[in-house]
Each structure stands twice: as C-alpha cells, then as structure tokens.
Design a protein around this motif. Structure first.
Motif, mmCIF file in Angstrom:
data_model
loop_
_atom_site.group_PDB
_atom_site.id
_atom_site.type_symbol
_atom_site.label_atom_id
_atom_site.label_comp_id
_atom_site.label_asym_id
_atom_site.label_seq_id
_atom_site.Cartn_x
_atom_site.Cartn_y
_atom_site.Cartn_z
ATOM 1 N N SER A 145 0.816 -1.215 0.000
ATOM 2 C CA SER A 145 0.000 0.000 0.000
ATOM 3 C C SER A 145 0.847 1.262 0.000
ATOM 4 O O SER A 145 0.502 2.255 0.628
ATOM 5 N N SER A 146 1.990 1.205 -0.678
ATOM 6 C CA SER A 146 2.876 2.365 -0.762
ATOM 7 C C SER A 146 3.083 2.726 -2.215
ATOM 8 O O SER A 146 3.052 1.872 -3.094
ATOM 9 N N LEU A 147 3.327 3.996 -2.457
ATOM 10 C CA LEU A 147 3.602 4.470 -3.789
ATOM 11 C C LEU A 147 5.022 4.990 -3.806
ATOM 12 O O LEU A 147 5.387 5.845 -2.992
ATOM 13 N N GLU A 148 5.818 4.466 -4.714
ATOM 14 C CA GLU A 148 7.209 4.896 -4.788
ATOM 15 C C GLU A 148 7.267 6.296 -5.390
ATOM 16 O O GLU A 148 6.684 6.571 -6.424
ATOM 17 N N SER A 149 7.979 7.174 -4.708
ATOM 18 C CA SER A 149 8.119 8.521 -5.245
ATOM 19 C C SER A 149 9.176 8.516 -6.337
ATOM 20 O O SER A 149 10.084 7.698 -6.341
#
Length: 145
Positions: A100-104
């Motif tokens: 549930s993470s979005l890579e910047s």
C-alpha cells in the motif's frame, strides 16, 4: 466399494425420511462476492478484497537476487530470464516490499527539462556550424575551379 442403500434410500440429511429442520441449518460458507479492490501486503502477497467481506490472497510477488545479475537474459516486457552464468535465484536477500505504498519518483523534472533545453540549443548551434562549414568548403571548391 459397496454401497447399501437400505429401505430409506440415500439422503444428505440425518433424518432417514429426508426431512430437514430449517431452523437448525447452519451455513458454513460465504455469500457470493464481487472483486472490489486489489492491494499488495507487506509480505508481498497480492490480496483481493471482495464485497462479501473476504480477503483472499491471489498471488505472491517474490524478490530475488542473483550471484551473476549481469548475466540474466533480457526477454520481452522488461523481464529477465535465468541463465547458467547468472546462477539460481536467491530468495529472502533482495530487500522488502512495502504494501500500500507508492514509490516517489527519483527524477528531478526541472533538472531534466533544463538538460533537454541545453541539449536542443547545442544541437541547433552545431547544425549551424555544420551548415557554415559546408558553405565554406563549397566556396573554396568554387575558387579552385
């Protein structure tokens, strides 16, 4: 295997007459559900969330490293394939997955755009130099004739 049906026949109920007590039925399943969302857990599992409240693991993403990562064979779709030189995959040593993470992005858009403008101007200037040099060579050849 021998089956003896007896006089009452074969039923799915405890009652030999085939009668069921409706108030005593206890369902042990779930109602039908539609897939509502898909997410990735911290364990690397792709989890499907359904409208009936169930969360089911649909797939698993594995992270692997190789002793000879430079020797992997590139195949279609940005994927790689194991070769004899790369060795077998080593699981559990390749890092972790953050569900549930979005890579910047690690790209500075302003810096890249500036480099693009500088490169375009340098290209334009070089084409003018080549055109001028070509004209000078043509004039020199004309003088020699």
């Amino acid at each position: 295997v021998t089956m003896a049906f007896g006089t009452g026949g074969l039923t799915q109920f405890a009652d030999t007459n085939g009668n069921a007590q409706v108030n005593q039925l206890q369902p042990d399943g779930y109602a039908a559900g539609q897939l509502e969302s898909v997410s990735v857990s911290n364990e690397g599992r792709v989890v499907g969330s359904y409208s009936n409240g169930r969360n089911i693991d649909l797939a698993e993403v594995s992270v692997a490293t190789f002793n000879g990562a430079d020797f992997l064979k590139r195949i279609d779709g940005g994927a790689f394939e194991v070769t004899n030189e790369s060795g077998e995959p080593l699981y559990g040593k390749g890092g972790s997955i953050s569900g549930s993470s979005l890579e910047s992005s690690n790209t500075d858009i302003a810096d890249e755009f500036t480099k693009l403008i500088v490169t375009q101007q340098a290209y334009s200037a070089n084409t003018k130099v080549i055109t001028t040099a070509n004209t000078m060579v043509q004039d020199l050849l004309n003088v020699m004739r």
